[in-house]
Design a protein around this motif. Sequence first.
Motif, PDB file in Angstrom:
ATOM      1  N   PHE A  36      38.979  37.451  62.175  1.00 50.53           N
ATOM      2  CA  PHE A  36      39.683  36.196  61.910  1.00 50.53           C
ATOM      3  C   PHE A  36      41.187  36.449  61.774  1.00 50.53           C
ATOM      4  O   PHE A  36      41.767  36.293  60.700  1.00 50.53           O
ATOM      5  CB  PHE A  36      39.132  35.546  60.629  1.00 50.53           C
ATOM      6  N   PRO A  37      41.839  36.853  62.864  1.00 49.45           N
ATOM      7  CA  PRO A  37      43.287  37.097  62.806  1.00 49.45           C
ATOM      8  C   PRO A  37      44.019  35.821  62.415  1.00 49.45           C
ATOM      9  O   PRO A  37      43.677  34.727  62.858  1.00 49.45           O
ATOM     10  CB  PRO A  37      43.612  37.533  64.238  1.00 49.45           C
ATOM     11  N   GLY A  38      45.022  35.991  61.569  1.00 51.40           N
ATOM     12  CA  GLY A  38      45.782  34.838  61.101  1.00 51.40           C
ATOM     13  C   GLY A  38      45.214  34.209  59.842  1.00 51.40           C
ATOM     14  O   GLY A  38      45.874  33.370  59.220  1.00 51.40           O
ATOM     15  N   ALA A  39      43.990  34.585  59.468  1.00 52.66           N
ATOM     16  CA  ALA A  39      43.375  34.014  58.272  1.00 52.66           C
ATOM     17  C   ALA A  39      44.046  34.556  57.023  1.00 52.66           C
ATOM     18  O   ALA A  39      44.668  35.629  57.033  1.00 52.66           O
ATOM     19  CB  ALA A  39      41.882  34.343  58.247  1.00 52.66           C
ATOM     20  N   ARG A  40      43.901  33.806  55.940  1.00 50.29           N
ATOM     21  CA  ARG A  40      44.388  34.264  54.647  1.00 50.29           C
ATOM     22  C   ARG A  40      43.200  34.584  53.741  1.00 50.29           C
ATOM     23  O   ARG A  40      42.112  34.017  53.907  1.00 50.29           O
ATOM     24  CB  ARG A  40      45.309  33.224  54.016  1.00 50.29           C
ATOM     25  N   PHE A  41      43.444  35.475  52.794  1.00 52.44           N
ATOM     26  CA  PHE A  41      42.391  35.954  51.911  1.00 52.44           C
ATOM     27  C   PHE A  41      42.896  35.947  50.465  1.00 52.44           C
ATOM     28  O   PHE A  41      44.009  36.413  50.195  1.00 52.44           O
ATOM     29  CB  PHE A  41      41.979  37.385  52.272  1.00 52.44           C
ATOM     30  N   ILE A  42      42.084  35.443  49.568  1.00 47.79           N
ATOM     31  CA  ILE A  42      42.353  35.515  48.140  1.00 47.79           C
ATOM     32  C   ILE A  42      41.235  36.334  47.500  1.00 47.79           C
ATOM     33  O   ILE A  42      40.060  36.029  47.694  1.00 47.79           O
ATOM     34  CB  ILE A  42      42.365  34.119  47.485  1.00 47.79           C
TER      35      ILE A  42
ATOM     36  N   LEU B 215      49.781  42.052  52.251  1.00 45.50           N
ATOM     37  CA  LEU B 215      49.861  41.454  50.918  1.00 45.50           C
ATOM     38  C   LEU B 215      51.025  40.481  50.869  1.00 45.50           C
ATOM     39  O   LEU B 215      52.174  40.857  51.079  1.00 45.50           O
ATOM     40  CB  LEU B 215      50.043  42.552  49.860  1.00 45.50           C
ATOM     41  N   LEU B 216      50.728  39.202  50.569  1.00 44.82           N
ATOM     42  CA  LEU B 216      51.750  38.166  50.491  1.00 44.82           C
ATOM     43  C   LEU B 216      52.200  37.886  49.067  1.00 44.82           C
ATOM     44  O   LEU B 216      53.360  37.549  48.826  1.00 44.82           O
ATOM     45  CB  LEU B 216      51.226  36.858  51.105  1.00 44.82           C
ATOM     46  N   ASP B 217      51.285  38.014  48.121  1.00 41.55           N
ATOM     47  CA  ASP B 217      51.610  37.708  46.733  1.00 41.55           C
ATOM     48  C   ASP B 217      50.578  38.365  45.829  1.00 41.55           C
ATOM     49  O   ASP B 217      49.406  38.511  46.213  1.00 41.55           O
ATOM     50  CB  ASP B 217      51.602  36.190  46.507  1.00 41.55           C
ATOM     51  N   SER B 218      50.996  38.743  44.643  1.00 45.16           N
ATOM     52  CA  SER B 218      50.085  39.318  43.658  1.00 45.16           C
ATOM     53  C   SER B 218      50.520  38.837  42.282  1.00 45.16           C
ATOM     54  O   SER B 218      51.697  38.946  41.926  1.00 45.16           O
ATOM     55  CB  SER B 218      50.103  40.850  43.727  1.00 45.16           C
TER      56      SER B 218
ATOM     57  N   PRO C 151      49.851  48.654  33.085  1.00 46.57           N
ATOM     58  CA  PRO C 151      49.212  48.029  34.236  1.00 46.57           C
ATOM     59  C   PRO C 151      48.436  46.778  33.838  1.00 46.57           C
ATOM     60  O   PRO C 151      47.978  46.641  32.705  1.00 46.57           O
ATOM     61  CB  PRO C 151      48.248  49.121  34.742  1.00 46.57           C
ATOM     62  N   SER C 152      48.300  45.854  34.765  1.00 41.61           N
ATOM     63  CA  SER C 152      47.587  44.611  34.496  1.00 41.61           C
ATOM     64  C   SER C 152      46.091  44.874  34.368  1.00 41.61           C
ATOM     65  O   SER C 152      45.529  45.722  35.063  1.00 41.61           O
ATOM     66  CB  SER C 152      47.828  43.610  35.628  1.00 41.61           C
ATOM     67  N   LEU C 153      45.465  44.107  33.498  1.00 39.88           N
ATOM     68  CA  LEU C 153      44.014  44.166  33.399  1.00 39.88           C
ATOM     69  C   LEU C 153      43.366  43.612  34.657  1.00 39.88           C
ATOM     70  O   LEU C 153      42.315  44.077  35.082  1.00 39.88           O
ATOM     71  CB  LEU C 153      43.539  43.351  32.188  1.00 39.88           C
ATOM     72  N   HIS C 154      44.004  42.603  35.249  1.00 38.45           N
ATOM     73  CA  HIS C 154      43.367  41.826  36.296  1.00 38.45           C
ATOM     74  C   HIS C 154      44.454  41.248  37.187  1.00 38.45           C
ATOM     75  O   HIS C 154      45.423  40.683  36.684  1.00 38.45           O
ATOM     76  CB  HIS C 154      42.589  40.684  35.611  1.00 38.45           C
ATOM     77  N   THR C 155      44.352  41.422  38.488  1.00 38.39           N
ATOM     78  CA  THR C 155      45.333  40.840  39.403  1.00 38.39           C
ATOM     79  C   THR C 155      44.656  39.860  40.350  1.00 38.39           C
ATOM     80  O   THR C 155      43.484  40.000  40.691  1.00 38.39           O
ATOM     81  CB  THR C 155      46.063  41.913  40.229  1.00 38.39           C
ATOM     82  N   PHE C 156      45.439  38.863  40.776  1.00 38.15           N
ATOM     83  CA  PHE C 156      44.981  37.824  41.693  1.00 38.15           C
ATOM     84  C   PHE C 156      45.877  37.926  42.913  1.00 38.15           C
ATOM     85  O   PHE C 156      47.107  37.831  42.797  1.00 38.15           O
ATOM     86  CB  PHE C 156      45.085  36.454  41.028  1.00 38.15           C
ATOM     87  N   ASN C 157      45.292  38.091  44.098  1.00 39.62           N
ATOM     88  CA  ASN C 157      46.064  38.543  45.247  1.00 39.62           C
ATOM     89  C   ASN C 157      45.833  37.681  46.480  1.00 39.62           C
ATOM     90  O   ASN C 157      44.710  37.260  46.759  1.00 39.62           O
ATOM     91  CB  ASN C 157      45.695  39.995  45.553  1.00 39.62           C
ATOM     92  N   LEU C 158      46.937  37.454  47.207  1.00 32.53           N
ATOM     93  CA  LEU C 158      46.903  36.664  48.432  1.00 32.53           C
ATOM     94  C   LEU C 158      47.321  37.547  49.596  1.00 32.53           C
ATOM     95  O   LEU C 158      48.378  38.193  49.556  1.00 32.53           O
ATOM     96  CB  LEU C 158      47.857  35.478  48.318  1.00 32.53           C
ATOM     97  N   TYR C 159      46.488  37.596  50.628  1.00 33.64           N
ATOM     98  CA  TYR C 159      46.720  38.432  51.798  1.00 33.64           C
ATOM     99  C   TYR C 159      46.645  37.577  53.078  1.00 33.64           C
ATOM    100  O   TYR C 159      46.123  36.468  53.065  1.00 33.64           O
ATOM    101  CB  TYR C 159      45.674  39.529  51.919  1.00 33.64           C
ATOM    102  N   GLU C 160      47.137  38.177  54.161  1.00 33.07           N
ATOM    103  CA  GLU C 160      47.015  37.553  55.476  1.00 33.07           C
ATOM    104  C   GLU C 160      46.616  38.611  56.493  1.00 33.07           C
ATOM    105  O   GLU C 160      47.103  39.744  56.440  1.00 33.07           O
ATOM    106  CB  GLU C 160      48.345  36.911  55.884  1.00 33.07           C
ATOM    107  N   ALA C 161      45.711  38.232  57.385  1.00 30.24           N
ATOM    108  CA  ALA C 161      45.349  39.113  58.500  1.00 30.24           C
ATOM    109  C   ALA C 161      46.305  38.801  59.651  1.00 30.24           C
ATOM    110  O   ALA C 161      46.263  37.707  60.213  1.00 30.24           O
ATOM    111  CB  ALA C 161      43.909  38.851  58.935  1.00 30.24           C
ATOM    112  N   PRO C 162      47.203  39.713  59.980  1.00 31.59           N
ATOM    113  CA  PRO C 162      48.199  39.432  61.010  1.00 31.59           C
ATOM    114  C   PRO C 162      47.556  39.105  62.361  1.00 31.59           C
ATOM    115  O   PRO C 162      46.485  39.608  62.703  1.00 31.59           O
ATOM    116  CB  PRO C 162      49.021  40.724  61.089  1.00 31.59           C
ATOM    117  N   GLU C 163      48.244  38.278  63.120  1.00 28.73           N
ATOM    118  CA  GLU C 163      47.830  38.002  64.491  1.00 28.73           C
ATOM    119  C   GLU C 163      48.064  39.260  65.326  1.00 28.73           C
ATOM    120  O   GLU C 163      48.961  40.058  65.042  1.00 28.73           O
ATOM    121  CB  GLU C 163      48.650  36.856  65.074  1.00 28.73           C
TER     122      GLU C 163
END
Length: 277
Positions: free
Chosen positions: A179-185, A227-230, A261-273
């Motif tokens: 799924f190129p171009g998709a985003r993942f959380i 990785l777009l955001d964490s 270090p953080s106990l827990h991180t929430f992360n936003l990624y993208e699969a490049p085209e």
Amino acid sequence: MATKRSVRLGTVQETLLLPLYGRARQTRSRRWGVIHDPKAVEMVETLDYDFERFRDGGSAVGATARTVMCDAWVRAFLRRNPTGTIVEIGAGLNTRFERIDNGTAHWVDIDLPDSMALRREFFSEGPRRRMVEGSVLDDAWFDTVRAFPGPYLFVIEGVLMYLDRVEVERALRRMAEAFPGARFIFDLCGSRMLEFQDRRGPLRHVDARLAWACEAPGEFERCGLRLLDSRSMRDLPRMVRIPLPLHITMTVAGPLLARGPSLHTFNLYEAPEPSGA
């Protein structure tokens, strides 16, 4: 009195009841609630399960904070892509569709057979929504997702840290390629969370155990994800509106949350085209 619905879930699958209880408890809280989820209240009242075991573990705020932070990214995605597709992997008894659906988006809910059987007791499919038995570690559901329009956003909440890390990386790499171009959380637990799971918090009350920790979300770029955001719990007040008492508490606790270090991180990624696409 109505008959309670029985709960028969595997060891890891039982953890889906933690965020459910958190959302229900937060919905009932007038001063501290960060979410409004009457469907969660209905399910907690209907299921034959001892939810009170989670009362002392901070699950109400912690698990629900994870959900509302993921919600913020899902809402942002839907503003840009109102007819796109949200793929919930490890859907459990989440209610994101009921809470933030925009009326035009598409949703695919994926979970293991026992979790999905329980989910089907409370939710139903529709023209824009499918519920599928499957796992993040397999690809049998890929064609079901492709039947809906892109772009795609995959939400994998409270799942990966219970699985084998090598298998997780392999699965993420396969999804990024498919799924190129998709985003993942997806969320990741830190080493402190791994260390504390047997001593404090709601995980003390279930048999499932976190299997691995990650201090650097950027490590997953080797799986073909950018990785777009964490974020971490310390970012909650900046991402969503929260009740004033909780805002004050987190502001005071901010310096403590920022240490180490953080106990827990929430992360936003993208699969490049692919190059040249």
